[in-house]
Design an enzyme around this catalytic site. Structure first.
Site, PDB file in Angstrom:
ATOM      1  N   GLU A   1      -8.971 -12.178  -3.133  1.00 48.41           N
ATOM      2  CA  GLU A   1      -9.272 -13.562  -2.792  1.00 48.41           C
ATOM      3  C   GLU A   1     -10.476 -13.622  -1.839  1.00 48.41           C
ATOM      4  O   GLU A   1     -11.164 -14.639  -1.745  1.00 48.41           O
ATOM      5  CB  GLU A   1      -8.031 -14.155  -2.109  1.00 48.41           C
ATOM      6  CG  GLU A   1      -8.045 -15.630  -1.929  1.00 48.41           C
ATOM      7  CD  GLU A   1      -6.650 -16.125  -1.578  1.00 48.41           C
ATOM      8  OE1 GLU A   1      -5.741 -16.044  -2.435  1.00 48.41           O
ATOM      9  OE2 GLU A   1      -6.450 -16.549  -0.435  1.00 48.41           O
TER      10      GLU A   1
ATOM     11  N   GLN B   1       4.700 -13.944  -7.122  1.00 43.60           N
ATOM     12  CA  GLN B   1       3.328 -14.442  -7.052  1.00 43.60           C
ATOM     13  C   GLN B   1       2.449 -13.863  -8.153  1.00 43.60           C
ATOM     14  O   GLN B   1       2.425 -12.645  -8.359  1.00 43.60           O
ATOM     15  CB  GLN B   1       2.717 -14.077  -5.702  1.00 43.60           C
ATOM     16  CG  GLN B   1       1.285 -14.552  -5.560  1.00 43.60           C
ATOM     17  CD  GLN B   1       0.839 -14.642  -4.115  1.00 43.60           C
ATOM     18  OE1 GLN B   1       0.452 -13.645  -3.518  1.00 43.60           O
ATOM     19  NE2 GLN B   1       0.933 -15.819  -3.552  1.00 43.60           N
TER      20      GLN B   1
ATOM     21  N   PHE C   1      -9.612 -17.965   3.644  1.00 47.75           N
ATOM     22  CA  PHE C   1      -8.733 -17.528   2.562  1.00 47.75           C
ATOM     23  C   PHE C   1      -8.015 -18.750   2.015  1.00 47.75           C
ATOM     24  O   PHE C   1      -8.005 -19.809   2.648  1.00 47.75           O
ATOM     25  CB  PHE C   1      -7.728 -16.494   3.121  1.00 47.75           C
ATOM     26  CG  PHE C   1      -7.897 -15.104   2.537  1.00 47.75           C
ATOM     27  CD1 PHE C   1      -9.127 -14.474   2.530  1.00 47.75           C
ATOM     28  CD2 PHE C   1      -6.798 -14.414   2.011  1.00 47.75           C
ATOM     29  CE1 PHE C   1      -9.272 -13.194   2.001  1.00 47.75           C
ATOM     30  CE2 PHE C   1      -6.927 -13.136   1.483  1.00 47.75           C
ATOM     31  CZ  PHE C   1      -8.173 -12.520   1.481  1.00 47.75           C
TER      32      PHE C   1
ATOM     33  N   HIS D   1       1.424 -10.147  -8.752  1.00 48.89           N
ATOM     34  CA  HIS D   1       0.798  -9.570  -7.558  1.00 48.89           C
ATOM     35  C   HIS D   1       1.756  -9.287  -6.406  1.00 48.89           C
ATOM     36  O   HIS D   1       1.610  -8.294  -5.707  1.00 48.89           O
ATOM     37  CB  HIS D   1      -0.301 -10.520  -7.087  1.00 48.89           C
ATOM     38  CG  HIS D   1      -1.051 -10.024  -5.886  1.00 48.89           C
ATOM     39  ND1 HIS D   1      -1.734  -8.825  -5.878  1.00 48.89           N
ATOM     40  CD2 HIS D   1      -1.233 -10.564  -4.652  1.00 48.89           C
ATOM     41  CE1 HIS D   1      -2.313  -8.651  -4.692  1.00 48.89           C
ATOM     42  NE2 HIS D   1      -2.017  -9.678  -3.928  1.00 48.89           N
TER      43      HIS D   1
HETATM   44  C1  LIG Z   1      -3.946  -4.562  -4.810  1.00 48.83           C
HETATM   45  C2  LIG Z   1      -3.284  -5.278  -3.668  1.00 48.83           C
HETATM   46  C3  LIG Z   1      -4.051  -5.853  -2.668  1.00 48.83           C
HETATM   47  C4  LIG Z   1      -3.451  -6.520  -1.610  1.00 48.83           C
HETATM   48  N1  LIG Z   1      -4.232  -7.088  -0.648  1.00 48.83           N
HETATM   49  C5  LIG Z   1      -3.652  -7.730   0.385  1.00 48.83           C
HETATM   50  C6  LIG Z   1      -4.432  -8.293   1.422  1.00 48.83           C
HETATM   51  O1  LIG Z   1      -5.646  -8.187   1.444  1.00 48.83           O
HETATM   52  N2  LIG Z   1      -3.795  -8.959   2.414  1.00 48.83           N
HETATM   53  C7  LIG Z   1      -2.443  -9.080   2.468  1.00 48.83           C
HETATM   54  O2  LIG Z   1      -1.929  -9.694   3.388  1.00 48.83           O
HETATM   55  N3  LIG Z   1      -1.669  -8.525   1.501  1.00 48.83           N
HETATM   56  C8  LIG Z   1      -2.241  -7.848   0.476  1.00 48.83           C
HETATM   57  N4  LIG Z   1      -1.445  -7.283  -0.489  1.00 48.83           N
HETATM   58  C9  LIG Z   1       0.001  -7.211  -0.275  1.00 48.83           C
HETATM   59  C10 LIG Z   1       0.303  -6.125   0.751  1.00 48.83           C
HETATM   60  O3  LIG Z   1      -0.616  -5.074   0.621  1.00 48.83           O
HETATM   61  C11 LIG Z   1       1.705  -5.550   0.605  1.00 48.83           C
HETATM   62  O4  LIG Z   1       2.642  -6.587   0.533  1.00 48.83           O
HETATM   63  C12 LIG Z   1       2.075  -4.666   1.790  1.00 48.83           C
HETATM   64  O5  LIG Z   1       1.081  -3.721   2.045  1.00 48.83           O
HETATM   65  C13 LIG Z   1       3.411  -3.976   1.566  1.00 48.83           C
HETATM   66  O6  LIG Z   1       3.634  -3.065   2.601  1.00 48.83           O
HETATM   67  P1  LIG Z   1       5.057  -2.367   2.762  1.00 48.83           P
HETATM   68  O7  LIG Z   1       4.933  -1.461   3.932  1.00 48.83           O
HETATM   69  O8  LIG Z   1       6.114  -3.398   2.812  1.00 48.83           O
HETATM   70  O9  LIG Z   1       5.257  -1.542   1.422  1.00 48.83           O
HETATM   71  P2  LIG Z   1       4.308  -0.439   0.666  1.00 48.83           P
HETATM   72  O10 LIG Z   1       2.987  -0.263   1.296  1.00 48.83           O
HETATM   73  O11 LIG Z   1       4.353  -0.831  -0.769  1.00 48.83           O
HETATM   74  O12 LIG Z   1       5.119   0.880   0.891  1.00 48.83           O
HETATM   75  C14 LIG Z   1       6.358   1.148   0.282  1.00 48.83           C
HETATM   76  C15 LIG Z   1       6.822   2.524   0.670  1.00 48.83           C
HETATM   77  O13 LIG Z   1       8.154   2.714   0.219  1.00 48.83           O
HETATM   78  C16 LIG Z   1       8.277   4.010  -0.321  1.00 48.83           C
HETATM   79  N5  LIG Z   1       9.379   3.983  -1.303  1.00 48.83           N
HETATM   80  C17 LIG Z   1       9.611   3.078  -2.280  1.00 48.83           C
HETATM   81  N6  LIG Z   1      10.712   3.421  -2.975  1.00 48.83           N
HETATM   82  C18 LIG Z   1      11.195   4.557  -2.421  1.00 48.83           C
HETATM   83  C19 LIG Z   1      12.290   5.406  -2.692  1.00 48.83           C
HETATM   84  N7  LIG Z   1      13.143   5.187  -3.706  1.00 48.83           N
HETATM   85  N8  LIG Z   1      12.462   6.505  -1.914  1.00 48.83           N
HETATM   86  C20 LIG Z   1      11.609   6.799  -0.898  1.00 48.83           C
HETATM   87  N9  LIG Z   1      10.546   6.009  -0.611  1.00 48.83           N
HETATM   88  C21 LIG Z   1      10.341   4.912  -1.354  1.00 48.83           C
HETATM   89  C22 LIG Z   1       6.926   4.308  -0.930  1.00 48.83           C
HETATM   90  O14 LIG Z   1       6.733   5.706  -1.021  1.00 48.83           O
HETATM   91  C23 LIG Z   1       5.993   3.672   0.091  1.00 48.83           C
HETATM   92  O15 LIG Z   1       5.717   4.578   1.121  1.00 48.83           O
HETATM   93  C24 LIG Z   1      -2.044  -6.617  -1.548  1.00 48.83           C
HETATM   94  C25 LIG Z   1      -1.272  -6.028  -2.543  1.00 48.83           C
HETATM   95  C26 LIG Z   1      -1.880  -5.397  -3.611  1.00 48.83           C
HETATM   96  C27 LIG Z   1      -1.014  -4.844  -4.702  1.00 48.83           C
END
Ligand SMILES: Cc1cc2nc3c(=O)[nH]c(=O)nc-3n(C[C@H](O)[C@H](O)[C@H](O)COP(=O)(O)OP(=O)(O)OC[C@H]3O[C@@H](n4cnc5c(N)ncnc54)[C@H](O)[C@@H]3O)c2cc1C
Length: 567
Positions: free
Chosen positions: A249, A234, A121, A345
């Site tokens: 990527e 980013q 990566f 992103h």
């Molecule tokens: C298309 C894409 C591909 C990616 N691929 C990779 C990868 O291959 N490798 C990597 O390392 N990273 C990758 N990333 C980044 C990574 O996926 C995310 O940073 C990570 O999954 C975020 O996880 P999280 O649990 O912090 O938040 P999220 O998975 O975004 O979850 C947020 C949660 O908060 C809840 N929420 C938000 N606001 C409220 C509210 N007001 N009230 C109640 N609930 C709320 C939502 O319902 C959700 O359940 C990618 C991102 C994208 C967009």
């Protein structure tokens, strides 16, 4: 209705669910509140993989990967702004996190010898990224959700958190709108973990889910927490031209190359050693420069060529990418190059929290993309976010479990007042007539952010951008909604999101204007050099008397001395 739990987790993505499992391990009563069904969290869209120095694939010279190499690459990738103690913790824990997911049921792609496969990566010295084809997040999130269901951990799904409740400065819960009924519920707990993901949707041209509106960051800011390094946003180099859906990527990790209009492999000029696998900030800037120099295609894109990988490899390793290219651009990567351009992103910045996820507000913790602990500094390496979610989802939960032992049990009085005040606010919004349509305001904001706080920035346009954001904040208080119902009022949810998004937009703008240097993703044409003497420090944004202020805090250095970043 009032609900009582020991620990409340807001967010049902990888971070929130991993934390919920750790809290359940401790025998405590934890619950998850999520505005969508957990399996619709943005984590499900993660494609390319998760970094861990398992060392299953040897490096170029036969060397084996180590957590120290992972830490070095992460810190260099961060342009030396990441806190080195936090990075060390993540990199040491990463292999355990991958194995743990494997034991719970994640189906990792395999090498011939049966070990977990790892692909190269951007910005990484070794093939370090573990993956499940190009559907890693989907696999991992389903694994954790199955565990949550089997343990009967309560999940309040389609509940939108609206405010945090504090008692004497301590966070004791939140209010949330049950989207289906329109009823406001109160949640009381000894501690609250914010796991609400990123704020990408304050920009247009974003790879993020529409729900990535940064609600948690805005809630925390209003409750007295600080936001850190918000200017570091980013831009992923390869999003599909037209829709900006992510092209992982992993496509370049598998050997894909970038070509300009003249068929040149232009990355050779910008990053002679890493070429197409330089970190994202470097590649995104290069593409922008090619386009600006007239070497992109009409409309502003370049080509990502995968054809030389062959049909077998593309269908085995990148099936999702192929499907996306065919469905949304009418291009089969086996036969034709894919048109790509940079797009927003990831949010490197977020809720300021220490190495244990504790914020400045007692009882309030943060982890995952909504937080800034900070492991990514000024630029995140691909694959490091997924690992952050599960490593810190677990570690921060562990710390909360420890801390709540002596925490007071909150009482119901304050929560009733909080519910009443939220109900008044909602009624006030629904009663309003006239004003701009809220989507007009939202579109204007996302346009301002992309055009004035994009890959290249400079003072005057950013100042104009900040003025535009301030005027949108003013406008939004007069916006009215056509749908006046309480039940399933999605317009109301979008409006409540927008209020918070405008606050975050201001935080990005203020941080970016004040940082007079170029570091990682923050590139200023008027200050093109990195300035360690004045800016090797984190930006903090706070909110006092309805006014935002900026302050700084030194970055935590360690064994890796800041040097010039060359790839
Ligand atoms: C298309 C894409 C591909 C990616 N691929 C990779 C990868 O291959 N490798 C990597 O390392 N990273 C990758 N990333 C980044 C990574 O996926 C995310 O940073 C990570 O999954 C975020 O996880 P999280 O649990 O912090 O938040 P999220 O998975 O975004 O979850 C947020 C949660 O908060 C809840 N929420 C938000 N606001 C409220 C509210 N007001 N009230 C109640 N609930 C709320 C939502 O319902 C959700 O359940 C990618 C991102 C994208 C967009």
């Amino acid at each position: 209705m009032i609900h009582h739990h020991d620990i409340l987790i807001i967010g049902g993505g990888l971070t929130g669910l991993r934390a919920a499992l750790r809290i359940s391990d401790a025998g405590l009563n934890g619950a998850v509140v999520s505005k969508v069904h957990p399996l619709r969290s943005h984590s499900v869209a993660a494609q390319g993989g998760m970094n861990a120095s398992l060392g299953n694939v040897k490096g170029e010279d036969g060397a084996t990967d180590s957590w120290e190499s992972h830490a070095y690459d992460t810190i260099k990738g961060s342009d030396y702004l990441a806190d080195q103690d936090v990075v060390e913790r993540m990199c040491r824990e990463a292999p355990t996190a991958v194995i743990e997911l494997e034991h719970m049921g994640t189906v990792w792609s395999r090498l011939e010898n049966g070990k977990i496969a790892q692909r190269p990566f951007g910005g990484a010295g070794f093939p370090r990224t573990c993956y499940a084809a190009d559907r890693t997040g989907h696999n991992a999130l389903h694994t954790l959700y199955e565990q949550v269901v089997s343990r009967e951990i309560p999940v309040y799904e389609e509940f939108f958190a609206i405010s945090l409740i504090t008692e004497g400065g301590r966070c004791i819960g939140c209010t949330a709108l049950e989207i289906m009924t329109g009823q406001v519920h109160g949640f009381l707990a000894k501690a609250v973990l914010m796991a609400t993901g990123g704020f990408g949707r304050i920009f247009d041209k974003s790879t993020n889910a529409l729900i990535n509106t940064g609600d948690g960051q805005a809630l925390a800011l209003r409750a007295g927490a600080l936001l850190k390094d918000m200017e570091f946003v980013q831009f992923h180099p390869t999003t599909l031209y037209g829709t900006n859906i992510l092209i992982s990527e992993g496509a370049r990790g598998e050997g894909g190359i970038l070509l300009n209009k003249n068929g040149e492999r232009f990355m050779e000029r910008y990053a002679p050693h890493s070429v197409d696998l330089a970190p994202r900030d470097v590649v995104a800037r290069a593409i922008e420069q090619e386009i600006a120099g007239g070497r992109g295609y009409e409309g502003g894109y370049v080509h990502l060529d995968l054809r030389h990988l062959g049909a077998e490899r593309i269908t085995e390793r990148l099936p999702g990418i192929r499907q996306i290219a065919m469905d949304f651009a009418g291009v089969d990567p086996i036969e034709n190059p894919v048109p790509v351009q940079p797009g927003q992103h990831y949010s490197m910045g977020g809720i300021d929290a220490d190495i244990n996820g504790a914020t400045k507000v007692p009882g309030l913790y943060a982890a995952g993309e909504c937080s800034c602990l900070s492991v990514h500094g000024a630029n995140r390496l691909g694959g490091n976010s997924l690992v952050e979610t599960v490593v810190f989802g677990r570690l921060v939960a562990e710390k909360i479990v420890e801390d709540v032992e002596n925490a007071p049990t909150p009482d119901d009085k304050l929560v009733k007042a909080a519910i009443n005040s939220v109900n008044d606010r909602i009624e006030g919004i629904l009663r309003r007539e006239g004003g701009e349509h809220f989507f007009t305001v939202r579109d204007a904001m996302t346009h301002t952010m992309t055009s004035k706080f994009g890959i290249f920035r400079e003072k005057q346009t950013m100042q104009e951008g900040l003025d535009e954001i301030k005027s949108k904040q003013d406008q939004v208080s007069r916006v009215s909604l056509q749908n006046k119902e309480r039940e399933v009022n999605q317009a109301l949810i979008r409006f409540l999101e927008l209020e918070g998004m405008l606050l975050l937009a201001e935080a990005v703008a203020r941080g970016a204007l004040a940082r007079e240097e170029s570091r990682g993703s923050h590139t200023r044409t008027d200050y093109p050099e990195r300035d360690d003497r004045n800016f090797l420090k984190h930006t903090l944004v706070g909110f006092r008397n309805e006014t935002m202020y900026v302050s700084y805090q030194p970055a935590t250095l360690g064994i890796f001395e800041p040097k010039e970043r060359v790839y």
